[in-house]
Motif scaffolding. Structure first.
Motif, PDB file in Angstrom:
ATOM      1  N   HIS A  33       8.051   3.343   4.521  1.00  0.00           N
ATOM      2  CA  HIS A  33       8.692   2.516   5.664  1.00  0.00           C
ATOM      3  C   HIS A  33       9.291   1.258   5.012  1.00  0.00           C
ATOM      4  O   HIS A  33      10.220   0.879   5.502  1.00  0.00           O
ATOM      5  CB  HIS A  33       7.429   2.191   6.834  1.00  0.00           C
ATOM      6  N   LEU A  34       8.691   0.522   4.112  1.00  0.00           N
ATOM      7  CA  LEU A  34       9.110  -0.649   3.512  1.00  0.00           C
ATOM      8  C   LEU A  34      10.485  -0.451   2.855  1.00  0.00           C
ATOM      9  O   LEU A  34      11.351  -1.253   3.091  1.00  0.00           O
ATOM     10  CB  LEU A  34       8.059  -1.393   2.544  1.00  0.00           C
ATOM     11  N   LEU A  35      10.519   0.769   2.174  1.00  0.00           N
ATOM     12  CA  LEU A  35      11.949   1.169   1.444  1.00  0.00           C
ATOM     13  C   LEU A  35      12.895   1.497   2.394  1.00  0.00           C
ATOM     14  O   LEU A  35      14.216   0.776   2.109  1.00  0.00           O
ATOM     15  CB  LEU A  35      11.424   2.300   0.312  1.00  0.00           C
ATOM     16  N   SER A  36      12.656   1.891   3.417  1.00  0.00           N
ATOM     17  CA  SER A  36      13.623   2.024   4.479  1.00  0.00           C
ATOM     18  C   SER A  36      14.167   0.949   4.995  1.00  0.00           C
ATOM     19  O   SER A  36      15.441   0.914   5.570  1.00  0.00           O
ATOM     20  CB  SER A  36      13.200   3.102   5.826  1.00  0.00           C
ATOM     21  N   ARG A  37      13.488  -0.200   5.094  1.00  0.00           N
ATOM     22  CA  ARG A  37      13.708  -1.655   5.594  1.00  0.00           C
ATOM     23  C   ARG A  37      14.768  -2.358   4.447  1.00  0.00           C
ATOM     24  O   ARG A  37      15.525  -3.235   4.790  1.00  0.00           O
ATOM     25  CB  ARG A  37      12.524  -2.429   6.218  1.00  0.00           C
ATOM     26  N   LEU A  38      14.296  -2.175   3.193  1.00  0.00           N
ATOM     27  CA  LEU A  38      15.046  -2.751   2.256  1.00  0.00           C
ATOM     28  C   LEU A  38      16.026  -1.789   1.314  1.00  0.00           C
ATOM     29  O   LEU A  38      15.481  -0.928   0.583  1.00  0.00           O
ATOM     30  CB  LEU A  38      14.231  -3.436   1.097  1.00  0.00           C
ATOM     31  N   PRO A  39      17.294  -1.856   1.651  1.00  0.00           N
ATOM     32  CA  PRO A  39      18.082  -0.918   0.766  1.00  0.00           C
ATOM     33  C   PRO A  39      18.106  -1.020  -0.389  1.00  0.00           C
ATOM     34  O   PRO A  39      18.014  -2.235  -0.868  1.00  0.00           O
ATOM     35  CB  PRO A  39      19.604  -0.903   1.617  1.00  0.00           C
TER      36      PRO A  39
ATOM     37  N   PRO B 173       0.702  -1.253   0.016  1.00  0.00           N
ATOM     38  CA  PRO B 173      -0.033   0.009  -0.048  1.00  0.00           C
ATOM     39  C   PRO B 173       0.953   1.373  -0.009  1.00  0.00           C
ATOM     40  O   PRO B 173       1.823   1.390   0.814  1.00  0.00           O
ATOM     41  CB  PRO B 173      -0.707  -0.172   1.226  1.00  0.00           C
ATOM     42  N   ALA B 174       0.378   2.336  -0.746  1.00  0.00           N
ATOM     43  CA  ALA B 174       1.110   3.475  -1.047  1.00  0.00           C
ATOM     44  C   ALA B 174       1.558   4.225   0.385  1.00  0.00           C
ATOM     45  O   ALA B 174       2.766   4.594   0.526  1.00  0.00           O
ATOM     46  CB  ALA B 174       0.359   4.584  -1.830  1.00  0.00           C
ATOM     47  N   HIS B 175       0.689   4.088   1.300  1.00  0.00           N
ATOM     48  CA  HIS B 175       1.212   4.722   2.691  1.00  0.00           C
ATOM     49  C   HIS B 175       2.269   3.920   3.537  1.00  0.00           C
ATOM     50  O   HIS B 175       2.915   4.232   4.450  1.00  0.00           O
ATOM     51  CB  HIS B 175      -0.287   4.923   3.596  1.00  0.00           C
TER      52      HIS B 175
END
Length: 162
Positions: free
Chosen positions: A140-146, A134-136
């Protein structure tokens, strides 16, 4: 129900590619982000490519990208196509492994497990890759997966200390 590592890696790969849908990614990048074997991931990517879920290109300008929009990729389809055997128990009297149960002709367990598997797959069939991204929650997901720039920053201190 337990999924194989192959399916786990396939789902993680699709999630990663969905998060980075604006560019092509590499096998090395995905393997580094999840700390998984590149050799195993190559097999997963090959299968995803054969299934038409991933567009894989070699050479300059190559890499991996989703072959379909995330809303068109059903998680249930991915699981069915990457799992070799969804049967929860092998209790048929004529099973090739010889694992027959003396109760198989009258036992209700097989039916209950079949119903449970149907419910499990129904939930996955109703879920798309887009539902998992989900867009929101993307930042957060991107910050976990470099991504590549973040991985270079992580790898640089290791290179300096060597």
């Amino acid at each position: 129900m337990r999924l194989t590592l192959h399916t786990d890696y396939a789902l993680r790969t699709l999630l990663y590619m969905g998060l980075h849908a604006d560019r092509r990614v590499s096998i090395h990048e995905i393997a580094s982000a999840y700390d998984i074997s590149e050799n195993h991931l190559v097999k997963v990517i090959h299968r995803l490519s054969r299934l038409g879920l991933v567009d894989a290109r070699r050479g300059r300008g190559g890499g991996l990208v989703l072959a379909h929009a995330p809303e068109d990729i059903r998680i249930g389809d991915v699981v069915r196509q990457t799992e070799d055997d969804l049967q929860l128990v092998h209790c048929e009297p004529s099973h090739p492994e010889g694992n027959c149960c003396i109760l198989s002709d009258m036992c209700k367990l097989r039916g209950v497990l079949s119903t449970a598997l149907g419910a499990f797959m129904s939930v996955l069939d109703g879920t798309t890759l887009a539902d998992l991204l989900p867009a929101h929650e993307r930042p957060h997901l991107l910050s976990r997966l470099p991504g590549p720039s973040q991985m270079q920053q992580v790898q640089q201190p290791l290179a300096k200390s060597a």
